[in-house]
Write an enzyme that holds these catalytic residues in place. Structure first.
Site, PDB file in Angstrom:
ATOM      1  N   SER A 289       0.810  -1.218   0.000  1.00 50.77           N
ATOM      2  CA  SER A 289       0.000   0.000   0.000  1.00 50.77           C
ATOM      3  C   SER A 289       0.848   1.275   0.000  1.00 50.77           C
ATOM      4  O   SER A 289       1.528   1.566  -0.984  1.00 50.77           O
ATOM      5  CB  SER A 289      -0.952  -0.040   1.194  1.00 50.77           C
ATOM      6  N   ASP A 300       9.579   5.633 -10.189  1.00 52.80           N
ATOM      7  CA  ASP A 300       9.087   6.227 -11.440  1.00 52.80           C
ATOM      8  C   ASP A 300       9.749   7.569 -11.738  1.00 52.80           C
ATOM      9  O   ASP A 300       9.969   7.921 -12.905  1.00 52.80           O
ATOM     10  CB  ASP A 300       7.570   6.427 -11.364  1.00 52.80           C
ATOM     11  N   LYS A 314      -0.612  -4.184  -3.344  1.00 51.86           N
ATOM     12  CA  LYS A 314      -1.918  -3.666  -2.911  1.00 51.86           C
ATOM     13  C   LYS A 314      -2.107  -2.280  -3.503  1.00 51.86           C
ATOM     14  O   LYS A 314      -1.570  -1.298  -3.004  1.00 51.86           O
ATOM     15  CB  LYS A 314      -2.017  -3.607  -1.393  1.00 51.86           C
TER      16      LYS A 314
END
Length: 545
Positions: A289, A300, A314
């Site tokens: 999460s 990223d 998740k």
């Protein structure tokens, strides 16, 4: 009259729900109203007519929780007591004994006393079995035991507990407990700072910021952020932690839902602490999460190198919504997407296999995305590290040992055989490993691997069909073969098991803080992360600098 009363109370509630969810609810308005009326009538009828006395609160609690379990594991109903626990998880603050407790097979154990808190001050140790709290015998108490160990500050609680078969007593004086999101930070070498982030509660970003600034003051010029075992928490705290390392107005995560108001873009909004400091993030299969938001976003944005093993996967977002009588529902409202556009949700709860289990996304169906500098990353199965490390993975046999508390129980026995080690690091020898294996045999430990569980099911079914006598020899032969296989797997994974035993033993003698201190110089994953940061060429090559 009854029908008019029913309409007066049910229809406003339905109307309120209609205003909240909009058009998608409107399409099913009649069906939902119909099912609510059926359930209301059924619930009243059962409670009025059942042969024995019923407990309406318990029935409703179980009914609601069972219904929501059909959706996903994260959409949960909280009764009044649950709401209190949920608040503790989010704030990290409560008044209690300051210990992790577990209940297994009807028995309650101290799992981990927190250093300097009431349970620790009262002399309780990991492995102690609590048998009585004040006048309540726990063998007869079926409710949540933790509620008996909470109360106002300075409340005195008398407990009886068993240690090595001996019954003991203690008085615990309740105090405020502050569960740290950052339980440890320190230096792994002269220039590498190390921060453990164990959860994303309301203090996560402020504690991480404080740790980062203090480490920089101590001379840290590069940082390791350890997210192993971190199950997640508050989304905005994940954004704020990313903000420590990236500038304001940077997109960190996007949430997408069928409901327009839940479609959001979360950006950083503050000035960072350090835009240039080299950063390594460690994850494992229990990082989930919010941990995946931080590691995925910084991956990223090419701001950090991620090490370890693939994270949990998740990618679902929950929000708590207040209900009546102090209850809540935490409902999955959207999916989150990292800056490159990937959703890393691993399980599709809308699709189930023959056993009712959610289907995992197949690796061949993963979609490729690009980081800011053009590196290829994938969705669908958690965050894939830039550097995969086998040492962050857990073998099947080690998982069985941990799940069955074999490591924990052996550590308890070892501690009382050698109680005076103090701050010395336990040295586990070949003789200790043999002793551990003998311990498993004397305790008749069942590994309960999938194969062993399947074999047990075969025997149970054979007994029902009254053919167990016919397959007795074959069953015993298979059971013997599995036991030999377990022995082989124990020896094969000896190094991993010894590490797990040592970790648990260090906590017994030096608390969790001692284990983190030991990790900074001895944990192979942290050593690899330190090596990476000390090797500019490798670090820069991965991030295409």
């Amino acid at each position: 009259m009854l029908q008019s009363i029913k309409k007066r109370y049910i229809l406003p509630a339905i109307a309120g729900g209609f205003l909240f969810v909009g058009a998608s609810f409107k399409d099913d308005f009649f069906e939902i109203a119909k099912q609510i009326e059926i359930f209301t009538t059924l619930f009243k009828t059962v409670n009025m007519n059942y042969v024995d006395q019923t407990n309406p609160g318990q029935l409703m609690d179980k009914g609601i929780k069972s219904m929501l379990a059909e959706l996903d594991p994260y959409t949960n109903y909280f009764n009044e007591a649950d709401v209190v626990r949920f608040k503790i998880n989010n704030t990290g603050e409560y008044t209690g004994i300051g210990a992790m407790i577990t209940r297994k097979d009807g028995k309650t154990f101290i799992r981990e006393p927190y250093k300097g808190y009431p349970a620790d001050k009262a002399g309780l140790k990991a492995g102690d079995e609590i048998v009585q709290i004040n006048d309540v015998l726990l063998t007869e108490f079926k409710e949540d035991v933790s509620q008996l160990l909470k109360g106002a500050k300075n409340t005195k609680i008398d407990v009886k507990y068993k240690r090595n078969g001996e019954l003991k007593t203690a008085q615990i004086i309740l105090d405020e407990v502050d569960v740290k999101a950052v339980p440890y930070f320190g230096m792994t070498d002269a220039k590498t700072g190390y921060i453990v982030l164990s959860q994303f509660n309301a203090k996560a970003s402020s504690e991480t910021r404080e740790a980062l600034e203090k480490l920089k003051d101590q001379g840290a010029t590069q940082i390791i952020l350890d997210l192993r075992g971190n199950p997640g928490g508050l989304l905005h705290e994940a954004v704020n932690i990313c903000n420590l390392f990236v500038p304001a107005n940077e997109v960190i995560v996007t949430t997408k839902s069928k409901i327009e108001k839940h479609n959001n873009v979360y950006k950083t909004s503050k000035q960072p602490v350090d835009l240039e400091i080299p950063l390594a993030i460690i994850v494992d299969g229990k990082s989930a999460s919010a941990s995946e938001i931080v590691s995925g976003a910084l991956q990223d944005l090419d701001r950090a190198v991620v090490l370890g093993s693939r994270s949990f996967g998740k990618g679902l977002v929950q929000r708590p919504i207040d209900l009546t009588y102090g209850t809540q529902v935490k409902v999955t409202i959207s999916r989150y997407y990292t800056p490159s556009g990937r959703c890393i949700q691993a399980l599709d709860y809308s699709k189930r296999d023959a056993n009712g289990k959610a289907i995992k996304t197949d690796a061949k169906n993963f979609n490729a995305f690009k980081t800011r500098k053009g590196r290829t990353v994938y969705d669908g199965g958690g965050i894939q590290p830039d550097i995969e490390l086998e040492d962050t993975k857990t073998s099947t046999i080690a998982e069985a040992l941990q799940r069955g508390d074999a490591i924990f129980n052996y550590a308890t026995q070892y501690y009382y055989k050698k109680p005076n080690l103090g701050t010395a690091i336990p040295t586990l020898t070949e003789a200790d490993f043999v002793d551990f294996k003998n311990f498993l045999k004397t305790q008749k430990f069942s590994f309960d691997t999938k194969t062993e569980l399947a074999l047990k099911e075969v025997l149970e079914q054979a007994k029902k069909e009254k053919i167990d006598a016919n397959i007795k020899l074959q069953y015993e032969a298979l059971q013997s073969a599995l036991q030999k296989s377990d022995e082989i797997e124990l020896d094969k994974n000896k190094s991993e098991i010894i590490h797990l035993l040592k970790d648990e033993l260090i906590k017994r003698y030096q608390y969790k803080e001692g284990l983190y201190e030991y990790y900074t110089k001895n944990n192979s994953v942290i050593k690899r992360a330190t090596q990476l940061l000390n090797t500019n060429g490798e670090y820069n090559k991965i991030l295409l600098k």
